[in-house]
Design a protein around this motif. Structure first.
Motif, PDB file in Angstrom:
ATOM      1  N   ALA A 169       0.837  -1.204   0.000  1.00 17.15           N
ATOM      2  CA  ALA A 169       0.000   0.000   0.000  1.00 17.15           C
ATOM      3  C   ALA A 169       0.875   1.258   0.000  1.00 17.15           C
ATOM      4  N   LEU A 170       1.927   1.233   0.797  1.00 16.60           N
ATOM      5  CA  LEU A 170       2.848   2.381   0.853  1.00 16.60           C
ATOM      6  C   LEU A 170       3.509   2.607  -0.505  1.00 16.60           C
ATOM      7  N   ALA A 171       3.911   1.515  -1.161  1.00 18.84           N
ATOM      8  CA  ALA A 171       4.551   1.646  -2.475  1.00 18.84           C
ATOM      9  C   ALA A 171       3.591   2.263  -3.483  1.00 18.84           C
ATOM     10  N   ALA A 172       2.339   1.808  -3.466  1.00 20.00           N
ATOM     11  CA  ALA A 172       1.353   2.339  -4.419  1.00 20.00           C
ATOM     12  C   ALA A 172       1.090   3.814  -4.177  1.00 20.00           C
ATOM     13  N   VAL A 173       0.960   4.205  -2.911  1.00 19.19           N
ATOM     14  CA  VAL A 173       0.747   5.624  -2.591  1.00 19.19           C
ATOM     15  C   VAL A 173       1.933   6.451  -3.071  1.00 19.19           C
ATOM     16  N   ASP A 174       3.136   5.951  -2.842  1.00 20.60           N
ATOM     17  CA  ASP A 174       4.338   6.672  -3.274  1.00 20.60           C
ATOM     18  C   ASP A 174       4.340   6.868  -4.786  1.00 20.60           C
ATOM     19  N   TRP A 175       3.953   5.835  -5.538  1.00 19.10           N
ATOM     20  CA  TRP A 175       3.899   5.948  -7.000  1.00 19.10           C
ATOM     21  C   TRP A 175       2.850   6.975  -7.427  1.00 19.10           C
ATOM     22  N   LEU A 176       1.714   6.978  -6.759  1.00 17.92           N
ATOM     23  CA  LEU A 176       0.652   7.921  -7.121  1.00 17.92           C
ATOM     24  C   LEU A 176       1.060   9.364  -6.843  1.00 17.92           C
ATOM     25  N   GLY A 198       8.514  -1.525   3.990  1.00 18.19           N
ATOM     26  CA  GLY A 198       7.863  -0.302   3.534  1.00 18.19           C
ATOM     27  C   GLY A 198       8.586   0.966   3.918  1.00 18.19           C
ATOM     28  N   SER A 199       9.751   0.851   4.568  1.00 18.14           N
ATOM     29  CA  SER A 199      10.470   2.030   5.066  1.00 18.14           C
ATOM     30  C   SER A 199      10.790   3.031   3.965  1.00 18.14           C
ATOM     31  N   GLU A 200      11.289   2.509   2.864  1.00 18.65           N
ATOM     32  CA  GLU A 200      11.668   3.366   1.734  1.00 18.65           C
ATOM     33  C   GLU A 200      10.490   4.210   1.272  1.00 18.65           C
ATOM     34  N   SER A 246       9.687   8.217   1.616  1.00 13.02           N
ATOM     35  CA  SER A 246       9.481   8.938   0.365  1.00 13.02           C
ATOM     36  C   SER A 246       8.170   9.728   0.390  1.00 13.02           C
ATOM     37  N   ILE A 247       7.115   9.109   0.928  1.00 15.78           N
ATOM     38  CA  ILE A 247       5.818   9.799   1.018  1.00 15.78           C
ATOM     39  C   ILE A 247       5.934  11.017   1.933  1.00 15.78           C
ATOM     40  N   LEU A 248       6.581  10.831   3.080  1.00 15.04           N
ATOM     41  CA  LEU A 248       6.746  11.958   4.004  1.00 15.04           C
ATOM     42  C   LEU A 248       7.603  13.053   3.385  1.00 15.04           C
ATOM     43  N   LEU A 249       8.614  12.669   2.617  1.00 19.32           N
ATOM     44  CA  LEU A 249       9.466  13.648   1.949  1.00 19.32           C
ATOM     45  C   LEU A 249       8.641  14.499   0.993  1.00 19.32           C
ATOM     46  N   LYS A 278      16.515   8.054   0.997  1.00 26.37           N
ATOM     47  CA  LYS A 278      15.284   8.790   1.283  1.00 26.37           C
ATOM     48  C   LYS A 278      15.307   9.350   2.705  1.00 26.37           C
ATOM     49  N   ALA A 279      15.810   8.554   3.644  1.00 26.08           N
ATOM     50  CA  ALA A 279      15.863   8.989   5.042  1.00 26.08           C
ATOM     51  C   ALA A 279      16.770  10.206   5.206  1.00 26.08           C
ATOM     52  N   ARG A 280      17.931  10.151   4.580  1.00 24.13           N
ATOM     53  CA  ARG A 280      18.863  11.280   4.675  1.00 24.13           C
ATOM     54  C   ARG A 280      18.276  12.534   4.021  1.00 24.13           C
ATOM     55  N   ALA A 281      17.603  12.348   2.888  1.00 23.32           N
ATOM     56  CA  ALA A 281      16.986  13.492   2.203  1.00 23.32           C
ATOM     57  C   ALA A 281      15.923  14.136   3.077  1.00 23.32           C
TER      58      ALA A 281
END
Length: 411
Positions: free
Chosen positions: A304-311, A346-348, A352-355, A392-395
């Protein structure tokens, strides 16, 4: 799964595997058709076992041996079972010898006059064979049960199957046990037809929970291959398919159904061209609600996290999630950045979503910091996660630090 020890007489002398299509040479020796054909095509004109010259290369089907093998497979690994030659049993005759034949099972499934109960009994036997034995599954595949099941599912009258949901349910279960990833061409050929595609949509909307789970697993399998990209784009571009999946996800009646649905949506959202339609049909909102209502990282949350990130790669996706302005979503994303009890798949995507959310929203940055995102990011960077997650975490850490400095300078 039960391992079946193959009797010596049931093994091809060339491949040493179970006979699939036994044929006999003029020397009286029996081989599997594909093995002996390759032997002959390589220019060999002798019998592999006896080394006698072949004055005739005709391959004669060994129906007796094939029947004995099918009988053995259908009986399963029973050491007390005695194989009988065809025509010697008490029930020999049109329905006696052949009652345990795989060919007969296939004919019953193909028959338009067979009752639903008869077909259900056959499907239960097929499911058992496929699950309990690698040998049984291989024989079922070789005999063409996969395309037969596809035909039964998608080319039978829809009203008939919807009134006989156990039949549809078992057909799909059997289909999934027969290595659907090895039959992508058949799936592509069947589902690209408009009538069959309409059946898929109908079953997604009106099937029971097990039917929906099986269909979602099928969609996930199709989406995993580049060879079916055109088909997955057709499915992903269909408003009715996306609407059905959103409806399944919003119902929240069964976690197994929801998980399977999320995996299907993930597969459909992988091609960029499908993402705008997914957002328009409400997929973003449904995925967010799934994440808010699911705390276990071992389920489909990473998907689910991956799909949200792609969207969120689309502007419409960014606007869509910005409208939600949900404090609980920020907390869930922060939690998924690093979870001690999980593999942090799902960490990545959580980072990414939070970024993305924090770049243009001081509200999101504030809520994330308040939820402990900095500590979570530091844990993630020190963990054994993949390099993409650490990047992503560092960014995100750099973004939060630079925004905080600007705020301090203004003050």
């Amino acid at each position: 799964m039960v391992e079946m020890s193959i009797p010596h007489l049931f093994r091809c002398p060339i491949s040493l595997d179970l006979f699939i299509d036994p044929v006999t040479l003029c020397t009286g020796q029996t081989y599997d058709r594909c093995s002996i054909q390759k032997w002959l095509e390589d220019g060999n004109l002798t019998c592999p076992v006896t080394m006698q010259p072949l004055h005739d290369t005709t391959l004669v089907p060994n129906h007796t041996l094939r029947h004995l093998i099918e009988q053995w497979i259908l009986k399963g690994p029973d050491p007390n079972h005695q194989l009988k030659q065809p025509g010697t049993g008490r029930n020999s005759g049109p329905t006696g010898d052949m009652e345990l034949s795989l060919t007969t099972l296939k004919c019953l499934l193909q028959s338009k006059s067979a009752t639903s109960d008869a077909k259900i009994d056959v499907l239960k036997k097929v499911r058992s064979l496929s699950i309990e034995s690698d040998v049984g599954r291989a024989c079922l595949i070789q005999l063409g049960f996969f395309p037969l099941l596809l035909e039964l599912i998608f080319q039978s009258p829809n009203a008939f199957l919807l009134c006989n949901q156990e039949l549809l349910e078992l057909s799909l279960e059997c289909l999934l046990t027969l290595s659907p990833s090895s039959h992508l061409d058949s799936l592509d050929e069947v589902l690209t037809r408009d009538h069959n595609f309409a059946s898929l949509v109908l079953f997604l909307g009106r099937g029971n929970a097990k039917i929906k789970i099986s269909l979602c697993h099928l969609l996930e399998t199709i989406a995993m291959s580049e060879s079916t990209e055109a088909l997955i784009i057709k499915i992903g571009q269909s408003p009715r398919v996306m609407q059905s999946l959103v409806s399944i996800l919003d119902t929240k009646t069964d976690l197994l159904v929801s998980d399977a649905c999320v995996r299907a949506i993930n597969g459909l959202c992988h091609p960029m061209v499908n993402r705008e339609n997914a957002i328009k049909e409400g997929v973003m909102h449904s995925l967010v609600q799934f994440l808010l209502n699911t705390s276990n990282a071992k389920n489909a949350s990473p998907k689910a996290l991956a799909a949200v990130d792609w969207l969120l790669e689309l502007e419409i996706g960014k606007k869509n999630i910005a409208k939600l302005r949900d404090n609980n979503l920020i907390k869930v994303l922060v939690k998924h950045i690093f979870m001690v009890s999980s593999e942090n798949e799902g960490s990545e995507y959580a980072a990414s979503i939070l970024l993305t959310m924090c770049r243009d929203s001081s509200w999101a940055r504030g809520k994330a910091v308040h939820a402990g995102v900095v500590t979570q990011l530091l844990f993630l960077i020190q963990s054994q996660c993949n390099s993409r997650a650490k990047t992503k975490a560092r960014a995100l850490l750099m973004l939060l630090r630079s925004k905080c400095r600007r705020c301090d300078q203004k003050m």
